[in-house]
Design an enzyme around this catalytic site. Sequence first.
Site, PDB file in Angstrom:
ATOM      1  N   THR A 104      11.036  15.933 -55.755  1.00  0.00           N
ATOM      2  CA  THR A 104      11.223  16.228 -57.184  1.00  0.00           C
ATOM      3  C   THR A 104      11.831  17.620 -57.286  1.00  0.00           C
ATOM      4  O   THR A 104      11.163  18.610 -56.986  1.00  0.00           O
ATOM      5  CB  THR A 104       9.874  16.206 -57.937  1.00  0.00           C
ATOM      6  OG1 THR A 104       9.292  14.919 -57.795  1.00  0.00           O
ATOM      7  CG2 THR A 104      10.088  16.509 -59.418  1.00  0.00           C
ATOM      8  N   LYS A 179      12.979  11.973 -63.980  1.00  0.00           N
ATOM      9  CA  LYS A 179      11.682  12.488 -63.514  1.00  0.00           C
ATOM     10  C   LYS A 179      11.246  13.683 -64.365  1.00  0.00           C
ATOM     11  O   LYS A 179      10.062  13.829 -64.697  1.00  0.00           O
ATOM     12  CB  LYS A 179      11.787  12.886 -62.037  1.00  0.00           C
ATOM     13  CG  LYS A 179      10.549  13.526 -61.450  1.00  0.00           C
ATOM     14  CD  LYS A 179       9.421  12.536 -61.161  1.00  0.00           C
ATOM     15  CE  LYS A 179       8.186  13.262 -60.628  1.00  0.00           C
ATOM     16  NZ  LYS A 179       7.107  12.382 -60.251  1.00  0.00           N
ATOM     17  N   LYS A 247       5.274  23.517 -60.701  1.00  0.00           N
ATOM     18  CA  LYS A 247       6.633  23.490 -60.104  1.00  0.00           C
ATOM     19  C   LYS A 247       7.543  22.560 -60.926  1.00  0.00           C
ATOM     20  O   LYS A 247       8.665  22.939 -61.290  1.00  0.00           O
ATOM     21  CB  LYS A 247       6.551  22.973 -58.653  1.00  0.00           C
ATOM     22  CG  LYS A 247       7.897  22.520 -58.084  1.00  0.00           C
ATOM     23  CD  LYS A 247       7.743  21.857 -56.725  1.00  0.00           C
ATOM     24  CE  LYS A 247       7.427  20.377 -56.751  1.00  0.00           C
ATOM     25  NZ  LYS A 247       8.552  19.469 -56.963  1.00  0.00           N
TER      26      LYS A 247
HETATM   27  P1  NAP Z   1       3.548  17.880 -49.144  1.00  0.00           P
HETATM   28  O1  NAP Z   1       2.478  17.018 -48.601  1.00  0.00           O
HETATM   29  O2  NAP Z   1       3.280  19.338 -49.362  1.00  0.00           O
HETATM   30  O3  NAP Z   1       4.822  17.725 -48.156  1.00  0.00           O
HETATM   31  C1  NAP Z   1       5.954  18.527 -48.292  1.00  0.00           C
HETATM   32  C2  NAP Z   1       6.837  18.288 -47.076  1.00  0.00           C
HETATM   33  O4  NAP Z   1       8.007  19.104 -47.204  1.00  0.00           O
HETATM   34  C3  NAP Z   1       6.192  18.697 -45.737  1.00  0.00           C
HETATM   35  O5  NAP Z   1       6.610  17.779 -44.757  1.00  0.00           O
HETATM   36  C4  NAP Z   1       6.798  20.084 -45.492  1.00  0.00           C
HETATM   37  O6  NAP Z   1       6.838  20.446 -44.130  1.00  0.00           O
HETATM   38  C5  NAP Z   1       8.201  19.848 -46.010  1.00  0.00           C
HETATM   39  N1  NAP Z   1       8.901  21.088 -46.356  1.00  0.00           N
HETATM   40  C6  NAP Z   1       8.679  21.886 -47.448  1.00  0.00           C
HETATM   41  N2  NAP Z   1       9.531  22.915 -47.449  1.00  0.00           N
HETATM   42  C7  NAP Z   1      10.325  22.755 -46.365  1.00  0.00           C
HETATM   43  C8  NAP Z   1      11.421  23.492 -45.846  1.00  0.00           C
HETATM   44  N3  NAP Z   1      11.879  24.593 -46.470  1.00  0.00           N
HETATM   45  N4  NAP Z   1      12.002  23.057 -44.702  1.00  0.00           N
HETATM   46  C9  NAP Z   1      11.556  21.951 -44.072  1.00  0.00           C
HETATM   47  N5  NAP Z   1      10.529  21.192 -44.523  1.00  0.00           N
HETATM   48  C10 NAP Z   1       9.926  21.601 -45.662  1.00  0.00           C
HETATM   49  O7  NAP Z   1       4.106  17.359 -50.545  1.00  0.00           O
HETATM   50  P2  NAP Z   1       4.176  15.857 -51.111  1.00  0.00           P
HETATM   51  O8  NAP Z   1       3.007  15.601 -51.977  1.00  0.00           O
HETATM   52  O9  NAP Z   1       4.487  14.919 -49.986  1.00  0.00           O
HETATM   53  O10 NAP Z   1       5.433  15.988 -52.111  1.00  0.00           O
HETATM   54  C11 NAP Z   1       6.769  15.854 -51.674  1.00  0.00           C
HETATM   55  C12 NAP Z   1       7.657  15.750 -52.906  1.00  0.00           C
HETATM   56  O11 NAP Z   1       7.275  14.602 -53.667  1.00  0.00           O
HETATM   57  C13 NAP Z   1       7.548  16.957 -53.863  1.00  0.00           C
HETATM   58  O12 NAP Z   1       8.801  17.266 -54.397  1.00  0.00           O
HETATM   59  C14 NAP Z   1       6.593  16.462 -54.929  1.00  0.00           C
HETATM   60  O13 NAP Z   1       6.776  17.120 -56.173  1.00  0.00           O
HETATM   61  C15 NAP Z   1       6.983  15.000 -54.999  1.00  0.00           C
HETATM   62  N6  NAP Z   1       5.937  14.112 -55.527  1.00  0.00           N
HETATM   63  C16 NAP Z   1       4.660  14.211 -55.087  1.00  0.00           C
HETATM   64  C17 NAP Z   1       3.688  13.363 -55.618  1.00  0.00           C
HETATM   65  C18 NAP Z   1       2.238  13.448 -55.168  1.00  0.00           C
HETATM   66  O14 NAP Z   1       1.386  12.833 -55.820  1.00  0.00           O
HETATM   67  N7  NAP Z   1       1.927  14.125 -54.069  1.00  0.00           N
HETATM   68  C19 NAP Z   1       4.037  12.405 -56.581  1.00  0.00           C
HETATM   69  C20 NAP Z   1       5.360  12.296 -56.978  1.00  0.00           C
HETATM   70  C21 NAP Z   1       6.309  13.161 -56.452  1.00  0.00           C
HETATM   71  P3  NAP Z   1       5.491  20.991 -43.401  1.00  0.00           P
HETATM   72  O15 NAP Z   1       4.769  19.766 -42.956  1.00  0.00           O
HETATM   73  O16 NAP Z   1       5.989  21.826 -42.285  1.00  0.00           O
HETATM   74  O17 NAP Z   1       4.726  21.794 -44.431  1.00  0.00           O
END
Ligand code: NAP
Length: 317
Positions: A104, A179, A247
């Site tokens: 997102t 979104k 965010k």
């Molecule tokens: P998360 O568990 O914090 O995972 C984030 C991922 O991004 C991790 O693999 C992290 O690597 C990687 N990452 C972040 N910055 C990076 C960088 N600069 N270079 C390389 N890798 C990087 O978050 P998530 O919940 O999966 O969310 C992912 C996306 O989906 C976000 O944009 C979020 O807003 C969206 N989203 C989430 C949800 C929810 O319910 N969780 C629902 C809808 C949408 P590391 O493992 O090294 O930290």
Amino acid sequence: MSEPTDTMRLGYVGLGIMGGAMAANLLKAGHPLSVWNRTPEKAQPLLDAGATWCDTAAAVASQSDVVFLNVTDTADVEQVLFSVMGVAAGADEKRGLIVVDHSTISPVATRAFAERLEPYGVTLLDAPVSGGDVGAKSGTLSVMVGGMSEAFDAVLPLLEVVGGTVTHVGPVGSGQACKACNQAAVLGALLGTVEAMALSKKLGLDPTVMLDVVAGGAGGSWQLANLGPKIAAGDHAPGFMVDYLLKDLCIVRDAAAHVGLPLPIVAQAEQLMRSASAMGLGQRGTQAVAAVMEHLGGFRFDDPMPGNDESGETDEA
Ligand code: NAP
């Protein structure tokens, strides 16, 4: 619509809560998958299930026809796409890589990224999702996709593996725009629920009774039905975290500013969500914003209601 072929090689970058679960579903559906994650340990369950590890995002791109991204914010997508060992560096202009970004991020930046990817022969589809970690695990996410129809048609069968609803909403950037609208609507419903519950509590009406009645009428919403009972119980365990909604709020605010549109409710919501984060609740569920209202109103949602108090004493209204 083209069918997925066994020869389509897939890559995945960003194996967090969402990416890890969505990649696992692609693998389970029988697609060969190359993966890279900044923290390599998080890839282990996928490697155990048959995925191939790559040392860089560029290496993933060099051996894939479609690469999925699932990282945190706009700057992170830019980094995994355009850094020295990023996706663009591994793309082959003649092969025509498709990148599907499930993160997102900003709709405005997404359009700029698509233009910057063109010289590398890369077509970008923005495909943010709604449905949380539960939807990611069960493959029932709502996926909103922006980008060229031909690329969308090519990857649709793959998106149907991770999504219960997959909608092509327009040109590149439109998925992120959709979104952003979703998050604006979520905010309104969440804060409306919190204020309705605060009013109920202060008027001496049990908020759980109010929720049951209102849920079935015009005031009902997903936020009210699912988070209302948690707020009443003082349960702030995270599904979707305060800092992640904050965010997304900044993405909504910046997108609106880009087109000169005032969004007064979103501006107020940002202050309330930021207050929750400043109170140390950034890693709690979005319903923890109710703690700000408790502070303003001088009450707690999980205090017993007058009349339910074992002492039998009642508060003055
Ligand atoms: P998360 O568990 O914090 O995972 C984030 C991922 O991004 C991790 O693999 C992290 O690597 C990687 N990452 C972040 N910055 C990076 C960088 N600069 N270079 C390389 N890798 C990087 O978050 P998530 O919940 O999966 O969310 C992912 C996306 O989906 C976000 O944009 C979020 O807003 C969206 N989203 C989430 C949800 C929810 O319910 N969780 C629902 C809808 C949408 P590391 O493992 O090294 O930290």
